[in-house]
Scaffold this motif. Structure first.
Motif, PDB file in Angstrom:
ATOM      1  N   ASP A 177       0.838  -1.197   0.000  1.00 53.55           N
ATOM      2  CA  ASP A 177       0.000   0.000   0.000  1.00 53.55           C
ATOM      3  C   ASP A 177       0.873   1.247   0.000  1.00 53.55           C
ATOM      4  OD1 ASP A 177      -1.931   2.063   0.685  1.00 53.55           O
ATOM      5  OD2 ASP A 177      -1.159   1.853   2.728  1.00 53.55           O
ATOM      6  N   PHE A 178       0.721   2.081  -1.032  1.00 52.27           N
ATOM      7  CA  PHE A 178       1.386   3.379  -1.111  1.00 52.27           C
ATOM      8  C   PHE A 178       0.341   4.501  -1.189  1.00 52.27           C
ATOM      9  CE2 PHE A 178       5.863   2.422  -3.108  1.00 52.27           C
ATOM     10  CZ  PHE A 178       6.186   1.639  -2.014  1.00 52.27           C
ATOM     11  N   VAL A 200      -5.699 -11.529   1.945  1.00 56.42           N
ATOM     12  CA  VAL A 200      -4.663 -12.001   1.005  1.00 56.42           C
ATOM     13  C   VAL A 200      -3.252 -11.723   1.555  1.00 56.42           C
ATOM     14  CG1 VAL A 200      -6.014 -11.985  -1.133  1.00 56.42           C
ATOM     15  CG2 VAL A 200      -5.010  -9.847  -0.292  1.00 56.42           C
ATOM     16  N   PRO A 201      -2.962 -12.192   2.764  1.00 57.63           N
ATOM     17  CA  PRO A 201      -1.656 -11.883   3.358  1.00 57.63           C
ATOM     18  C   PRO A 201      -0.480 -12.495   2.602  1.00 57.63           C
ATOM     19  CG  PRO A 201      -2.777 -13.582   4.627  1.00 57.63           C
ATOM     20  CD  PRO A 201      -3.782 -13.059   3.630  1.00 57.63           C
ATOM     21  N   GLU A 202      -0.744 -13.518   1.781  1.00 60.81           N
ATOM     22  CA  GLU A 202       0.344 -14.120   1.014  1.00 60.81           C
ATOM     23  C   GLU A 202       0.839 -13.203  -0.093  1.00 60.81           C
ATOM     24  OE1 GLU A 202      -3.464 -16.121  -0.645  1.00 60.81           O
ATOM     25  OE2 GLU A 202      -2.843 -14.861   1.043  1.00 60.81           O
ATOM     26  N   TYR A 203       0.039 -12.192  -0.454  1.00 57.85           N
ATOM     27  CA  TYR A 203       0.429 -11.245  -1.501  1.00 57.85           C
ATOM     28  C   TYR A 203       0.629  -9.830  -0.963  1.00 57.85           C
ATOM     29  CZ  TYR A 203      -1.588 -15.087  -4.175  1.00 57.85           C
ATOM     30  OH  TYR A 203      -1.877 -16.343  -4.677  1.00 57.85           O
ATOM     31  N   PHE A 204      -0.214  -9.444  -0.021  1.00 57.67           N
ATOM     32  CA  PHE A 204      -0.141  -8.084   0.528  1.00 57.67           C
ATOM     33  C   PHE A 204       0.846  -8.078   1.693  1.00 57.67           C
ATOM     34  CE2 PHE A 204      -1.816  -4.692   3.377  1.00 57.67           C
ATOM     35  CZ  PHE A 204      -1.583  -3.618   2.528  1.00 57.67           C
ATOM     36  N   LYS A 205       1.991  -7.416   1.502  1.00 50.25           N
ATOM     37  CA  LYS A 205       3.100  -7.601   2.429  1.00 50.25           C
ATOM     38  C   LYS A 205       3.463  -6.384   3.270  1.00 50.25           C
ATOM     39  CE  LYS A 205       3.992 -11.879   1.343  1.00 50.25           C
ATOM     40  NZ  LYS A 205       3.822 -12.950   2.343  1.00 50.25           N
ATOM     41  N   ALA A 206       3.030  -5.178   2.888  1.00 46.00           N
ATOM     42  CA  ALA A 206       3.536  -4.014   3.611  1.00 46.00           C
ATOM     43  C   ALA A 206       2.709  -2.780   3.276  1.00 46.00           C
ATOM     44  CB  ALA A 206       5.007  -3.768   3.244  1.00 46.00           C
ATOM     45  N   THR A 207       2.945  -1.715   4.031  1.00 44.04           N
ATOM     46  CA  THR A 207       2.345  -0.418   3.759  1.00 44.04           C
ATOM     47  C   THR A 207       3.386   0.667   4.001  1.00 44.04           C
ATOM     48  OG1 THR A 207       0.637   1.172   4.426  1.00 44.04           O
ATOM     49  CG2 THR A 207       1.419  -0.340   6.122  1.00 44.04           C
ATOM     50  N   SER A 208       3.281   1.731   3.222  1.00 49.94           N
ATOM     51  CA  SER A 208       4.166   2.878   3.457  1.00 49.94           C
ATOM     52  C   SER A 208       3.724   3.676   4.678  1.00 49.94           C
ATOM     53  CB  SER A 208       4.180   3.793   2.226  1.00 49.94           C
ATOM     54  OG  SER A 208       2.886   4.326   1.979  1.00 49.94           O
ATOM     55  N   ILE A 221       7.228   0.406   4.812  1.00 55.15           N
ATOM     56  CA  ILE A 221       8.128   0.299   3.677  1.00 55.15           C
ATOM     57  C   ILE A 221       8.350   1.662   3.029  1.00 55.15           C
ATOM     58  CG2 ILE A 221       6.274  -0.232   2.035  1.00 55.15           C
ATOM     59  CD1 ILE A 221       8.198  -2.222   0.701  1.00 55.15           C
ATOM     60  N   GLY A 222       9.581   1.894   2.565  1.00 51.36           N
ATOM     61  CA  GLY A 222       9.918   3.138   1.881  1.00 51.36           C
ATOM     62  C   GLY A 222      11.356   3.515   2.116  1.00 51.36           C
ATOM     63  N   THR A 223      11.953   4.183   1.151  1.00 49.89           N
ATOM     64  CA  THR A 223      13.343   4.624   1.294  1.00 49.89           C
ATOM     65  C   THR A 223      13.465   6.104   0.975  1.00 49.89           C
ATOM     66  OG1 THR A 223      13.870   3.863  -0.958  1.00 49.89           O
ATOM     67  CG2 THR A 223      14.309   2.346   0.846  1.00 49.89           C
TER      68      THR A 223
END
Length: 399
Positions: A177-178, A200-208, A221-223
């Motif tokens: 998710d961004f 769908v936790p097997e595909y949805f892994k993170a959020t910004s 997640i983010g850099t």
């Protein structure tokens, strides 16, 4: 009878992780920088954004009254790449309303954040989320939620239908998710994240979004974003060396963490000219944010091959105007050759059947000097000084 005002932003972690990672880096490298960020709407709204001025002002007044809580700071401290002095800085930090100017220009809304960069750089995502939610309140909420729910279920169904085929590839399908800055509302954004995490936790892994990551036990997640690299156009570095200088500063700050580099500040070709064997080995991968994604991926893979680097050890992250079908198509094309990730924004957090805004708030000046972005997509270039833009084009051989 008066109604109680409930601000849109209720927690200062309700922003994207990369605001903190860039904030820390620039606090350490250039604490005296002065900067100017401007709000820009790239498309035509369904109604004049100038109508939102009074509500935006009230929301930003509320934002500037907030502080990071002990619980917020305790969570940030669990991120190993955030350093103790930066956490201490956040403990005493408070946004200053005097650095924000909000005006109307005809039907348009003008928002400028101008002041010390380490004070104004954090405002971007909050401003965009506020404007977007106030705008979306003008639509029929019940109808939008009904349509948004239908579309969210369709996404889940699509993942379940096509998920088996993605598992046949060498590298898995993972998306993130961004959507903070362009969400329909904070509550809908949370609903989407919570639903995807559950279904769908097997595909949805993170959020910004740092707040939602904390609440749902997801990876934040983010850099880096464009403002980080653009800052190096105005800090005494020779202009043609600004990308190398920014990447080197990032390496020195994070020592192997947060290893996804953004490639499109002056275009992919110019980026790869600077992304030599040294940087290609130090960074874990690259992020796409403009231009044709397939062409970009082919260029990245060819570059790794030229440098004799095994692309299976690297990751390509896509984040430009994605939806799930496009992400799945890109995965099918490249997942046998490289690790992949997909950051989806508007199409996750604001897919409601309403007319969405294409809004940004970008760094346009630093230390009194113009900075610019030369995108690989038409219409995404941003600048305030045509002479500087021409010089930037010349330095990086962009027509």
């Amino acid at each position: 009878m008066t109604t109680t005002f409930e601000p849109i932003i209720r927690n200062l972690l309700d922003t994207d992780l990369y605001k903190f990672t860039m904030w820390q880096s620039l606090l350490h490298a250039f604490p005296a920088n002065q900067a100017e960020y401007r709000f820009v709407c790239r498309n035509t709204p369904a109604f004049p954004l100038a109508d939102l001025k009074q509500d935006v002002e009230r929301e930003l007044d509320a934002l500037c009254a907030m502080r990071f809580t002990d619980a917020d700071l305790d969570y940030l401290r669990t991120r190993p790449f955030l350093k103790s002095d930066f956490i201490d800085f956040l403990r005493i930090f408070q946004f200053q309303r005097r650095y924000l100017t909000i005006e109307t220009e005809g039907a348009n809304l003008s928002i400028v954040a101008k002041g010390p960069q380490i004070h104004v750089m954090g405002m971007e995502v909050y401003v965009l989320a506020i404007v977007n939610e106030l705008y979306c309140r003008r639509f029929d909420r019940s109808a939008a939620i009904e349509e948004g729910s239908r579309r969210l279920q369709a996404k889940i169904d699509l993942l379940r239908q096509q998920g088996a085929s993605t598992k046949e590839r060498r590298h898995p399908f993972e998306f993130f998710d961004f959507g903070t800055r362009r969400r329909f509302s904070a509550s809908w954004h949370e609903h989407v994240v919570a639903t995807l995490h559950k279904e769908v936790p097997e595909y949805f892994k993170a959020t910004s979004n740092v707040h939602l990551a904390r609440k749902y036990g997801l990876v934040p997640i983010g850099t880096m974003a464009h403002e980080y690299l653009q800052t190096f156009q105005a800090v005494g570095v020779q202009l043609k060396q600004f990308q190398k200088a920014s990447l080197e500063a990032w390496v020195q700050e994070y020592r192997g963490d947060l290893g996804i580099a953004l490639t499109d500040v002056v275009g992919m070709d110019a980026f790869l000219n600077d992304f030599d064997l040294y940087f290609a080995k130090l960074f874990d991968g690259l992020r796409h944010d403009s231009g044709d994604p397939s062409e970009w991926a082919r260029k990245a893979l060819a570059h790794y091959a030229k440098l004799r680097i095994d692309a299976h050890t690297k990751r390509l992250v896509f984040s430009d105007g994605l939806n799930l079908p496009k992400a799945l198509s890109l995965h099918a094309e490249f997942a046998d050759r490289v690790q992949m990730g997909f950051g989806i924004g508007t199409n996750l957090s604001n897919d409601m059947g309403t007319e969405t805004l294409n809004i940004v708030m970008k760094l346009l000046k630093c230390n009194g000097q113009p900075v610019a972005k030369l995108s690989d997509s038409e219409g995404k270039a941003l600048y305030v000084d045509a002479t500087f833009l021409a010089y930037l084009r010349q330095q990086f051989h962009r027509e």
